[in-house]
Each structure stands twice: as structure tokens, then as C-alpha cells.
Write a protein that holds these residues in place. Structure first.
Motif, short mmCIF file in Angstrom:
data_model
loop_
_atom_site.label_atom_id
_atom_site.label_comp_id
_atom_site.label_asym_id
_atom_site.label_seq_id
_atom_site.Cartn_x
_atom_site.Cartn_y
_atom_site.Cartn_z
N PHE A 136 13.36 -54.19 28.36
CA PHE A 136 13.26 -55.37 27.50
C PHE A 136 12.32 -56.41 28.13
O PHE A 136 11.49 -57.00 27.44
N ALA A 137 12.47 -56.61 29.43
CA ALA A 137 11.62 -57.59 30.11
C ALA A 137 10.15 -57.17 30.06
O ALA A 137 9.25 -58.01 29.87
N GLU A 138 9.89 -55.89 30.20
CA GLU A 138 8.52 -55.37 30.17
C GLU A 138 7.82 -55.71 28.86
O GLU A 138 6.61 -55.98 28.83
N HIS A 139 8.59 -55.74 27.78
CA HIS A 139 7.99 -55.96 26.46
C HIS A 139 8.33 -57.33 25.88
O HIS A 139 8.14 -57.57 24.68
N GLY A 140 8.81 -58.23 26.74
CA GLY A 140 9.06 -59.60 26.32
C GLY A 140 10.17 -59.74 25.29
O GLY A 140 10.11 -60.61 24.41
N ILE A 141 11.19 -58.89 25.38
CA ILE A 141 12.30 -58.90 24.42
C ILE A 141 13.53 -59.50 25.05
O ILE A 141 13.92 -59.13 26.17
N SER A 142 14.16 -60.42 24.35
CA SER A 142 15.41 -61.02 24.80
C SER A 142 16.57 -60.32 24.11
O SER A 142 16.70 -60.39 22.88
N PRO A 143 17.44 -59.62 24.87
CA PRO A 143 18.61 -58.98 24.24
C PRO A 143 19.48 -59.98 23.47
O PRO A 143 20.01 -59.65 22.41
N ALA A 144 19.59 -61.19 24.01
CA ALA A 144 20.43 -62.20 23.36
C ALA A 144 19.89 -62.58 21.98
O ALA A 144 20.66 -62.93 21.08
N PHE A 145 18.58 -62.51 21.79
CA PHE A 145 17.98 -62.85 20.50
C PHE A 145 18.50 -61.93 19.41
O PHE A 145 18.73 -62.35 18.27
N TYR A 146 18.67 -60.65 19.76
CA TYR A 146 19.14 -59.68 18.77
C TYR A 146 20.65 -59.57 18.71
O TYR A 146 21.22 -59.36 17.63
N ALA A 147 21.32 -59.70 19.84
CA ALA A 147 22.77 -59.45 19.87
C ALA A 147 23.61 -60.71 19.77
O ALA A 147 24.60 -60.74 19.04
#
Length: 601
Positions: free
Chosen positions: A537-548
């Protein structure tokens, strides 16, 4: 070529040999359409899945189609295939997957997504649809997770959304004609976009707002793809196989199965299956009894299960049980139900006369307010009275299922679940001494709530892993009675499930990175690598909290809004608002709530 001698090096060679009782064998010719049904988990789990068996025999009833099975090999076999430089193969013929016309994956659980990539990789097939030319099979996917196909959009040529028996024949018919006339993969995909349930991700563009939310989602101008994909809906349950394949390795659920109904009338607000399979469709009682006799005779199983989202809601449940008892009593065949409602206890008492079994009940929440909020429509008095009657009838083992982290759940709600369990044990001791023939055992399992698409809770925020764990530990500590065993699901796994369940196609890159860095069998606790996912997720700039963990605004465009499952979004909005007030909605047979599916109950 993998020889039997080589297979003997594996932990369970029977997972990979095929040749089971009732498996289909056909001659392969250039004209025949070859379909590999790919189950992204091990053989024992896949062979317990009735949907696989139904669609396997459904496709194999066609003379021009040969459906074979492929399962995710266990870790020792993964290493073996790589060391031997052997491709993943199908069980019926041993053919490598690149020889098939279709690879059809069933997506039953978000945590199987990396296994899908592993199976493609082991077959020597490029992971991304854009990298697969006409020389490679068409890769399709269906199942409950296909109702939000976007996280896997980059890997799948087309998704099939809805009941498989509806449009599979038409897809296969058009492919057969396409194969004869010639043409590439893209031309074929263009030919099937008008079929109910078919979604081709490459034919759509997604745009995003600066905050990461979805701005727009529409078909590309040069395609004939529809703006709205309508689910494939089967109005009447007719096809059911006359037999089932009997596994060589003991399956997770080693028993005969009949599907008595599809859909559910209850409307529990957390339950995706209860909405995406609406309305309820039931098979006729005499048809079910005939199917049960045939399957027991052709398989030799000593147990038969009645499969439905809520088996006890079957209209003629009592008559069905009586008929099955006539069939099963003489053969000493056990009748089992996945989960039961305590208001059907009279029929359950009859089932128990065949063989001793436990009772499985799902209160879901401990407090009445929270049960009302999720629309469980079950009171504490009904739970306690039902358990007392179950104890009196001779059930001494009861399994209870709860769900932690439900919307609006407080610590007090979590503790109320522990208190309810202790009250249930106390009901056992209200029996006379003579009635207490065996010690009581209460097994409690608490799952972590995961908000799912196409439910009233699709906008809800999920608890963080820390919040899940804190409440789970407090509830477990509150249990004092030794008759109660308490276990809870891994919160970190549930958070990842929450990310993937409501994600968009931006997640495809992270799924691929997680797989390439070792993520595999994510649904198996001992093999789940949380840090690998966080790194991806960090590699692709994705925040797990944003989705979950983010509560969505009801005006937000959701990644699955282009899919029409029959139930209207306005209905989900009404139910979402009612949940906040802990207001219940009666089940469909009592009063139509106007969900939009055109139910005839």
C-alpha cells in the motif's frame, strides 16, 4: 509431465490426481470449448463449495463444452511446480491452463485475490489482462466478490455478475460461433457486453477527485459497453446436478448437499448475500427429496446438508424435514444445517433423532439495541427461551456466532455479548437434574464486521484493528463460566478484507505488489503477512484507512454504483438511516419494504 512418482513427494497427492467418483471425462477436440473452473484455495475447501459442483455439471451437460477443475496448490506443491518447471494443470486431463479457452475464477472471499494471481503465474500466464494477447485464454471471474469487481479489474478480461445458470450458455454459444468465424479476444469481448451480468473492465474509464474519491465512471466511447451492468438473475431454480463429485481427499465439509433456496427474506443490514441474491427462490419439496435420494445413492455420504442462507425459513421446512427423515433414518444419515433459527426448534428436534449434532445460532450482537440496529429481529427472550428448549430437547452443544465492531457498537455492547452467553449457560441449569444428561458446551466465535457493497452498511466506517482487538479482549475477559469457550477473528486480516471489499481499481497495483513480495494464502492466519500488504500500500500511495475506516458520504460515487443488482440505492439509504435509530424492518413475507427487486413472496 508430472508422473505419479513425483506427486508422491507432496503432502497430499490426492489433491492433484483427479479421477474421483462422478468426475466428468470427455474427449478433447479442436472444436470443443474448454473451460477451467479455477478455485483460488486448496482442494479440500473448493470441493466443499456447492457452486463449483453446480456450474461444473451445468457446463458439462453441453456436448460442445468440457469444464475441468483447477485448485490453488498448497505451498509444497507451489514449490514443486516451480522446481520442476511444470505449469499448473487441470485435474480431469492434466492439461496446462494455457491450453484452455476460458479460465473462470470464483471470487468468494477477498482474501483469495493473491491466490488468483499465483494461479495465473504458476500457469505461465501474464497477470494483467492488458499483457495477455490472443494466444492466452480468456480470464473471467464471478462469485459474490464480483459485485465489486474493481480491485481485480486489471487482471480479469470479463466479470460475470449474478446467477451463473442464466447467461453462461449464451456466452459459450457466442464463443463457439466466434471460434468458428475467427477473430481476436477483444472482438469476442465486444460481442458479449450486451449479455446480462457481463462486465469488461477494459471498456471503462475511471476518474478521481483530488481527495481520492471517485469522480466519474463510464464506458469508453469507442465501445458498446453499457453504462449500467445488470446482474444475471435466475427467476426459478431448476437445474441441479443428479450427483456430486466425491473428493479423494476428505473435504472441509464431507457431506452431500442440496440447495433448498437461494436468497433470504430477513434483511440483516450487514449481510451482502442477503441482498445480492434477492428475492428468495425456493425449490419444490418433492424435487428436493428426489435430489437428496439420488445424491445420497450416488455418493455414499453419511451426512446431508440443507443449503440456504436461512434454511429454517423455507416455506415447507417441516414437511421437508419429515420427508428427509424417512430417507435418512434407515440409512443413519445425519441431517445438518449451516445455521438455524430457534423458532424452528420443533423441526430441529426431529433432526436430532437421527444422529447427535450441535446447534448453531447467530445472535450477531449482545444488546437488543444493536440487534435492532442491524435488523436481526431477534429478542433476548427469544434467544434464551430457544436455548432452554434446545437443552431440554437434548442439544448439549451450542455454537454462537457474534459480529464485533458493528456500526454504533460500544464497549457496553461488546460486553453484552459475553453477558448473553453466561445467561444461556444459566438456562441449562434451570433443567431438572434428570434432564441434564450431559455437560453443556457453548462455543462462541466473534467475527470482525466488514462493511460490504450492496448493503445498508456500505457507507459505514470499519473499526480499526486496535478497536477490534480491545473490545474482543474485554469481552473474553468478562466471561467467567467454564462451559464457554471464546475465540475471535484476526483483526488485521479483517481490515485488509475491508480495504479490498470497498476498493477501486487503484488497488490492483498494490495487490500485484503484495503477491510478488510473498503474499499468498492470505485467508490462512498462519500465512497472512500484514507487513507485506502495508508495504505494498505504501509503495503505491494507498491509505488502508481511506478504504476501510472512513465513513463515506451518501452522495459519494461508489466504485460499484454502475452495477444493478435489483435492490435500489434508495432502499439501502432508508435502511442506513433506520439503523442509526435502531429501527427494524420486518422480513419480506410479513411486509414488503419496497427494495426494488419485484419480489413475489
Amino acid at each position: 509431465m508430472i508422473t505419479p512418482e513425483k506427486l508422491l513427494r507432496l503432502e497430499k497427492p490426492g489433491r492433484y490426481t483427479g479421477g474421483e467418483i462422478n468426475a466428468v471425462s470427455k474427449e478433447t477436440t479442436p472444436e470443443i470449448t474448454r473451460f477451467a473452473f479455477c478455485f483460488p484455495d486448496v482442494y479440500e475447501i473448493g470441493m466443499s463449495h456447492l457452486g463449483l459442483q453446480i456450474l461444473y455439471f451445468f457446463m458439462n451437460r453441453r456436448e460442445d463444452t468440457f469444464c475441468e477443475r483447477v485448485f490453488m496448490p498448497w505451498l509444497d506443491a507451489v514449490e514443486f511446480l516451480r522446481e520442476e518447471n511444470e505449469p499448473l494443470f487441470a485435474l480431469e486431463t492434466g492439461a496446462p491452463l494455457n491450453e484452455f479457452d476460458f479460465l473462470g475464477f470464483t471470487l468468494q472471499y477477498e482474501m483469495s485475490y493473491t491466490n488468483v494471481l499465483a494461479m495465473l503465474d504458476l500457469a505461465g500466464i501474464p497477470l494483467r489482462a492488458a499483457q495477455r494477447g490472443d494466444a492466452f485464454p480468456l480470464v473471467c471471474a464471478g462469485g459474490s466478490c464480483a459485485t465489486n469487481p474493481e480491485p481485480m479489474a486489471d487482471f480479469i478480461d470479463f466479470f460475470y455478475i449474478g446467477d451463473g445458470e442464466v447467461s453462461l450458455d449464451e456466452i459459450l454459444n457466442r464463443y463457439s460461433a466466434h471460434k468458428k468465424s475467427g477473430g481476436g479476444k477483444k472482438e469476442f469481448l465486444q460481442k458479449i457486453t450486451d449479455i446480462d451480468g457481463v462486465y469488461v473492465p477494459a471498456f471503462y474509464d475511471a476518474e478521481y477527485n483530488a481527495d481520492g474519491t471517485l469522480k466519474s465512471f463510464a464506458p469508453k466511447a469507442e465501445t458498446n459497453a453499457p453504462a449500467t451492468v445488470k446482474r444475471a438473475f435466475l427467476p426459478r431454480l431448476e437445474f441441479f446436478p443428479a450427483t456430486l463429485i466425491v473428493p479423494l481427499v476428505e473435504a472441509t465439509h464431507a457431506r452431500a448437499v442440496v440447495e433448498i433456496a437461494r436468497g433470504c427474506k430477513r434483511g440483516c443490514r450487514f449481510c451482502q448475500a442477503g441482498f445480492i441474491y434477492r428475492p428468495v427462490r425456493e425449490r419444490e419439496t418433492q424435487v428436493l427429496l428426489s435430489q437428496a435420494e439420488k445424491i445420497l445413492a450416488s455418493t455414499g455420504y453419511e451426512e446431508i446438508s440443507l443449503l440456504s442462507l436461512s434454511a429454517c425459513d423455507y416455506k415447507n421446512f417441516g414437511a421437508l424435514v419429515d420427508g428427509l427423515l424417512e430417507i435418512c433414518t434407515e440409512k443413519r444419515v445425519n441431517i445438518s444445517l449451516p445455521s438455524t433459527r430457534l423458532d424452528a426448534l420443533s423441526a430441529l428436534e426431529k433432526i436430532r433423532t437421527v444422529r447427535r449434532s450441535s446447534l448453531t445460532v447467530a445472535p450477531e450482537a449482545g444488546s437488543q439495541r444493536l440487534r435492532d440496529s442491524i435488523n436481526k429481529n431477534l429478542t433476548e427472550d427469544e434467544i434464551l427461551d430457544g436455548c432452554f428448549r434446545a437443552f431440554k430437547a437434548g442439544f448439549d452443544k451450542i455454537k454462537l456466532y457474534f459480529m464485533g465492531g458493528l456500526p454504533s457498537e460500544t464497549t457496553e455492547d461488546a460486553l453484552a455479548a459475553a453477558e448473553l452467553c453466561e445467561k444461556i449457560v444459566s438456562k441449562y441449569y434451570e433443567l431438572t437434574y434428570e434432564e441434564r444428561k450431559r455437560p453443556v458446551s457453548i462455543g462462541v466465535s466473534t467475527a470482525c464486521f466488514v462493511p460490504k457493497p450492496f448493503t445498508p452498511f456500505q457507507w459505514a466506517a470499519q473499526d480499526t484493528p486496535e478497536e477490534f482487538t480491545r473490545k474482543q479482549k474485554e469481552a473474553k475477559a468478562a466471561i467467567r463460566k467454564k462451559q464457554i469457550s471464546y475465540r475471535y477473528h484476526d483483526a488485521k486480516t479483517s481490515q485488509l478484507e475491508g480495504v479490498l471489499a470497498r476498493g477501486c481499481r487503484r488497488l490492483s497495483a498494490a495487490i500485484e505488489s503484495a503477491y510478488k513480495n510473498g503474499a499468498i494464502f492470505d485467508g490462512w492466519t498462519e500465512h497472512f503477512r500484514y507487513d507485506t500488504w502495508l508495504s505494498a500500500f505504501a509503495e503505491h500511495g494507498i491509505s488502508p484507512a481511506f478504504y476501510a475506516n472512513r465513513q463515506r458520504e451518501t452522495a459519494e460515487l461508489l466504485p460499484w454504483d454502475f452495477i444493478d443488482i435489483g435492490v435500489t440505492k434508495s432502499f439501502f439509504l432508508r435502511e442506513w438511516e433506520k439503523s442509526k435509530q435502531a429501527q427494524t424492518t420486518p422480513d419480506c413475507r410479513e411486509n414488503c419494504a419496497g427494495c426494488g427487486v419485484g419480489c413475489t413472496l
